[in-house]
Design a protein around this motif. Sequence first.
Motif, short mmCIF file in Angstrom:
data_model
loop_
_atom_site.label_atom_id
_atom_site.label_comp_id
_atom_site.label_asym_id
_atom_site.label_seq_id
_atom_site.Cartn_x
_atom_site.Cartn_y
_atom_site.Cartn_z
N GLN A 167 -20.30 31.65 -9.07
CA GLN A 167 -19.17 32.57 -8.96
C GLN A 167 -19.21 33.53 -10.15
O GLN A 167 -19.56 33.14 -11.27
CB GLN A 167 -17.88 31.74 -9.01
CG GLN A 167 -16.63 32.49 -8.64
CD GLN A 167 -15.40 31.56 -8.62
OE1 GLN A 167 -15.53 30.34 -8.65
NE2 GLN A 167 -14.23 32.15 -8.60
N THR A 212 -29.18 23.05 -10.08
CA THR A 212 -27.80 22.70 -10.32
C THR A 212 -27.53 21.19 -10.28
O THR A 212 -26.44 20.76 -10.58
CB THR A 212 -26.89 23.40 -9.29
OG1 THR A 212 -27.40 23.14 -8.00
CG2 THR A 212 -26.84 24.88 -9.55
N SER A 267 -26.75 35.54 -8.27
CA SER A 267 -27.48 35.48 -7.00
C SER A 267 -28.82 34.77 -7.16
O SER A 267 -29.23 33.98 -6.30
CB SER A 267 -27.75 36.89 -6.46
OG SER A 267 -26.56 37.60 -6.37
N ALA A 323 -28.35 31.00 -7.60
CA ALA A 323 -28.05 30.33 -6.33
C ALA A 323 -29.31 30.13 -5.50
O ALA A 323 -29.31 29.34 -4.56
CB ALA A 323 -27.03 31.15 -5.55
N SER A 367 -11.01 25.64 -6.46
CA SER A 367 -12.48 25.68 -6.38
C SER A 367 -13.13 24.57 -7.20
O SER A 367 -14.32 24.33 -7.09
CB SER A 367 -13.00 27.03 -6.89
OG SER A 367 -12.83 27.14 -8.29
N GLU A 424 -22.11 21.30 -6.58
CA GLU A 424 -22.19 21.96 -5.28
C GLU A 424 -23.31 22.98 -5.20
O GLU A 424 -23.69 23.41 -4.11
CB GLU A 424 -20.86 22.69 -4.96
CG GLU A 424 -19.65 21.77 -4.88
CD GLU A 424 -19.04 21.50 -6.24
OE1 GLU A 424 -19.61 21.96 -7.26
OE2 GLU A 424 -18.00 20.81 -6.31
N GLU A 468 -23.01 26.00 -6.22
CA GLU A 468 -22.44 27.32 -5.94
C GLU A 468 -22.32 28.13 -7.23
O GLU A 468 -22.32 27.58 -8.33
CB GLU A 468 -21.07 27.17 -5.29
CG GLU A 468 -21.17 26.60 -3.88
CD GLU A 468 -19.81 26.25 -3.30
OE1 GLU A 468 -18.79 26.47 -3.98
OE2 GLU A 468 -19.80 25.75 -2.18
#
Lengths: 87, 299
Positions: free
Chosen positions: A33, B248, B239, B242, A83, A29, A31
């Motif tokens: 965390q 990714t 941060s 991302a 998640s 994704e 994302e």
Amino acid sequence: MVEQTVHRRNPDVSWRVIEGQAVLVFNIEGEVQVLNEVGTYIWEHVEDQDVETLAGNIAKTFAVSEEEARRDLLAFLQDLRKSGALL
Amino acid sequence: MDRIPDLRHFETDLAPGAVPFGVSVAGLTVGFLFPREVSLDPLVERYRPFLTGEEPAVAFRVAPGWEAYLEMAADRFLRLEERPLGEGRILLSHGFAAYRAGRRGVVRVSAPPPSPPFLQAVENVLRWTVADLALESEGFVLHSAGIVRQGKACLFFGPSGAGKSTVASLSPGCPLLSDDLVLLLKRDGRFLAATTPFAGTLPQGEKHPGIFPLAGLFRLRKAPEDRLEALPRPLAVASLAAACPFVTAAADREGRLIPLLEDLTGQTPVFDLHFTKSASFWSLLESEVLHGRADGPPA
């Protein structure tokens, strides 16, 4: 009712502990965390301790009652499963 | 409906007389071999300060492709997807498919030059390849606006709409590294930021390729007043991760990136920059960061 299973981290989630906090990167994704100190403790031990053992160790390590530790642990595990961080 | 090619789609021979074209981004070189009937003028115009005749680290053959690959959304939003294929990976969009394995690759493009889809295909393949070459040489690309002030690079990052191009437009007279994608490289233990040919929404003017020491990294936050807030290191790493494109999509890239970000955040301060979308934020940065009075990186 208390879960007894040992959980498995999703291999598509890369992670690294930085200054005591786990940074999780969800490879599919895209994302990211960041977990707090307790979350990081759980994340690091979730594959080698069952829920009862983990709750007991959280209670000892972070000076909270076992009941509180178990309740928060179960909620956190549910969040991690939702998640996709845990399988 | 999406049409996903297999390896046979990328088996192509170039006719004799293929024309080479090379781009270098701070020494990371990507080459293309175009059919000889293709005019390179629009590409030369677009990438002029970055052209190179050096042997490329990765070379692509370019050939005509299908009429379309990924379906275009109703709002004309262009999807860009990457996936493994054979021993390599493919990058797909509406108008092109690129396959790369090691140092060789093939790009199949639906539209001929100098059409926008053709130029977009070359641009995307360049971004994709430079991102990987950077990771192979202790670097990475960051979705950010990079602006040089007092000889040091300030990088402003955040999602689309956060204000990257606004920050760049509020910095007249300052060399622009990019308003969309900046290359960072670790050299002799320190991170440097390099000019890239990758453009966002601003006219890029005639860029002058250069490489500069980093002053700081700033996550953009729109706010009623200008304010700097140091980011805790784990949050800074998250941060930044991302804001790194392509990383990714493959775990091995992430495995290289996170240690680099950990290293970077140990030596360069990362802030939330709450800003009013006016040029006044520069006064804050000049007094708090560029003159060295800001909090240093976390110990």
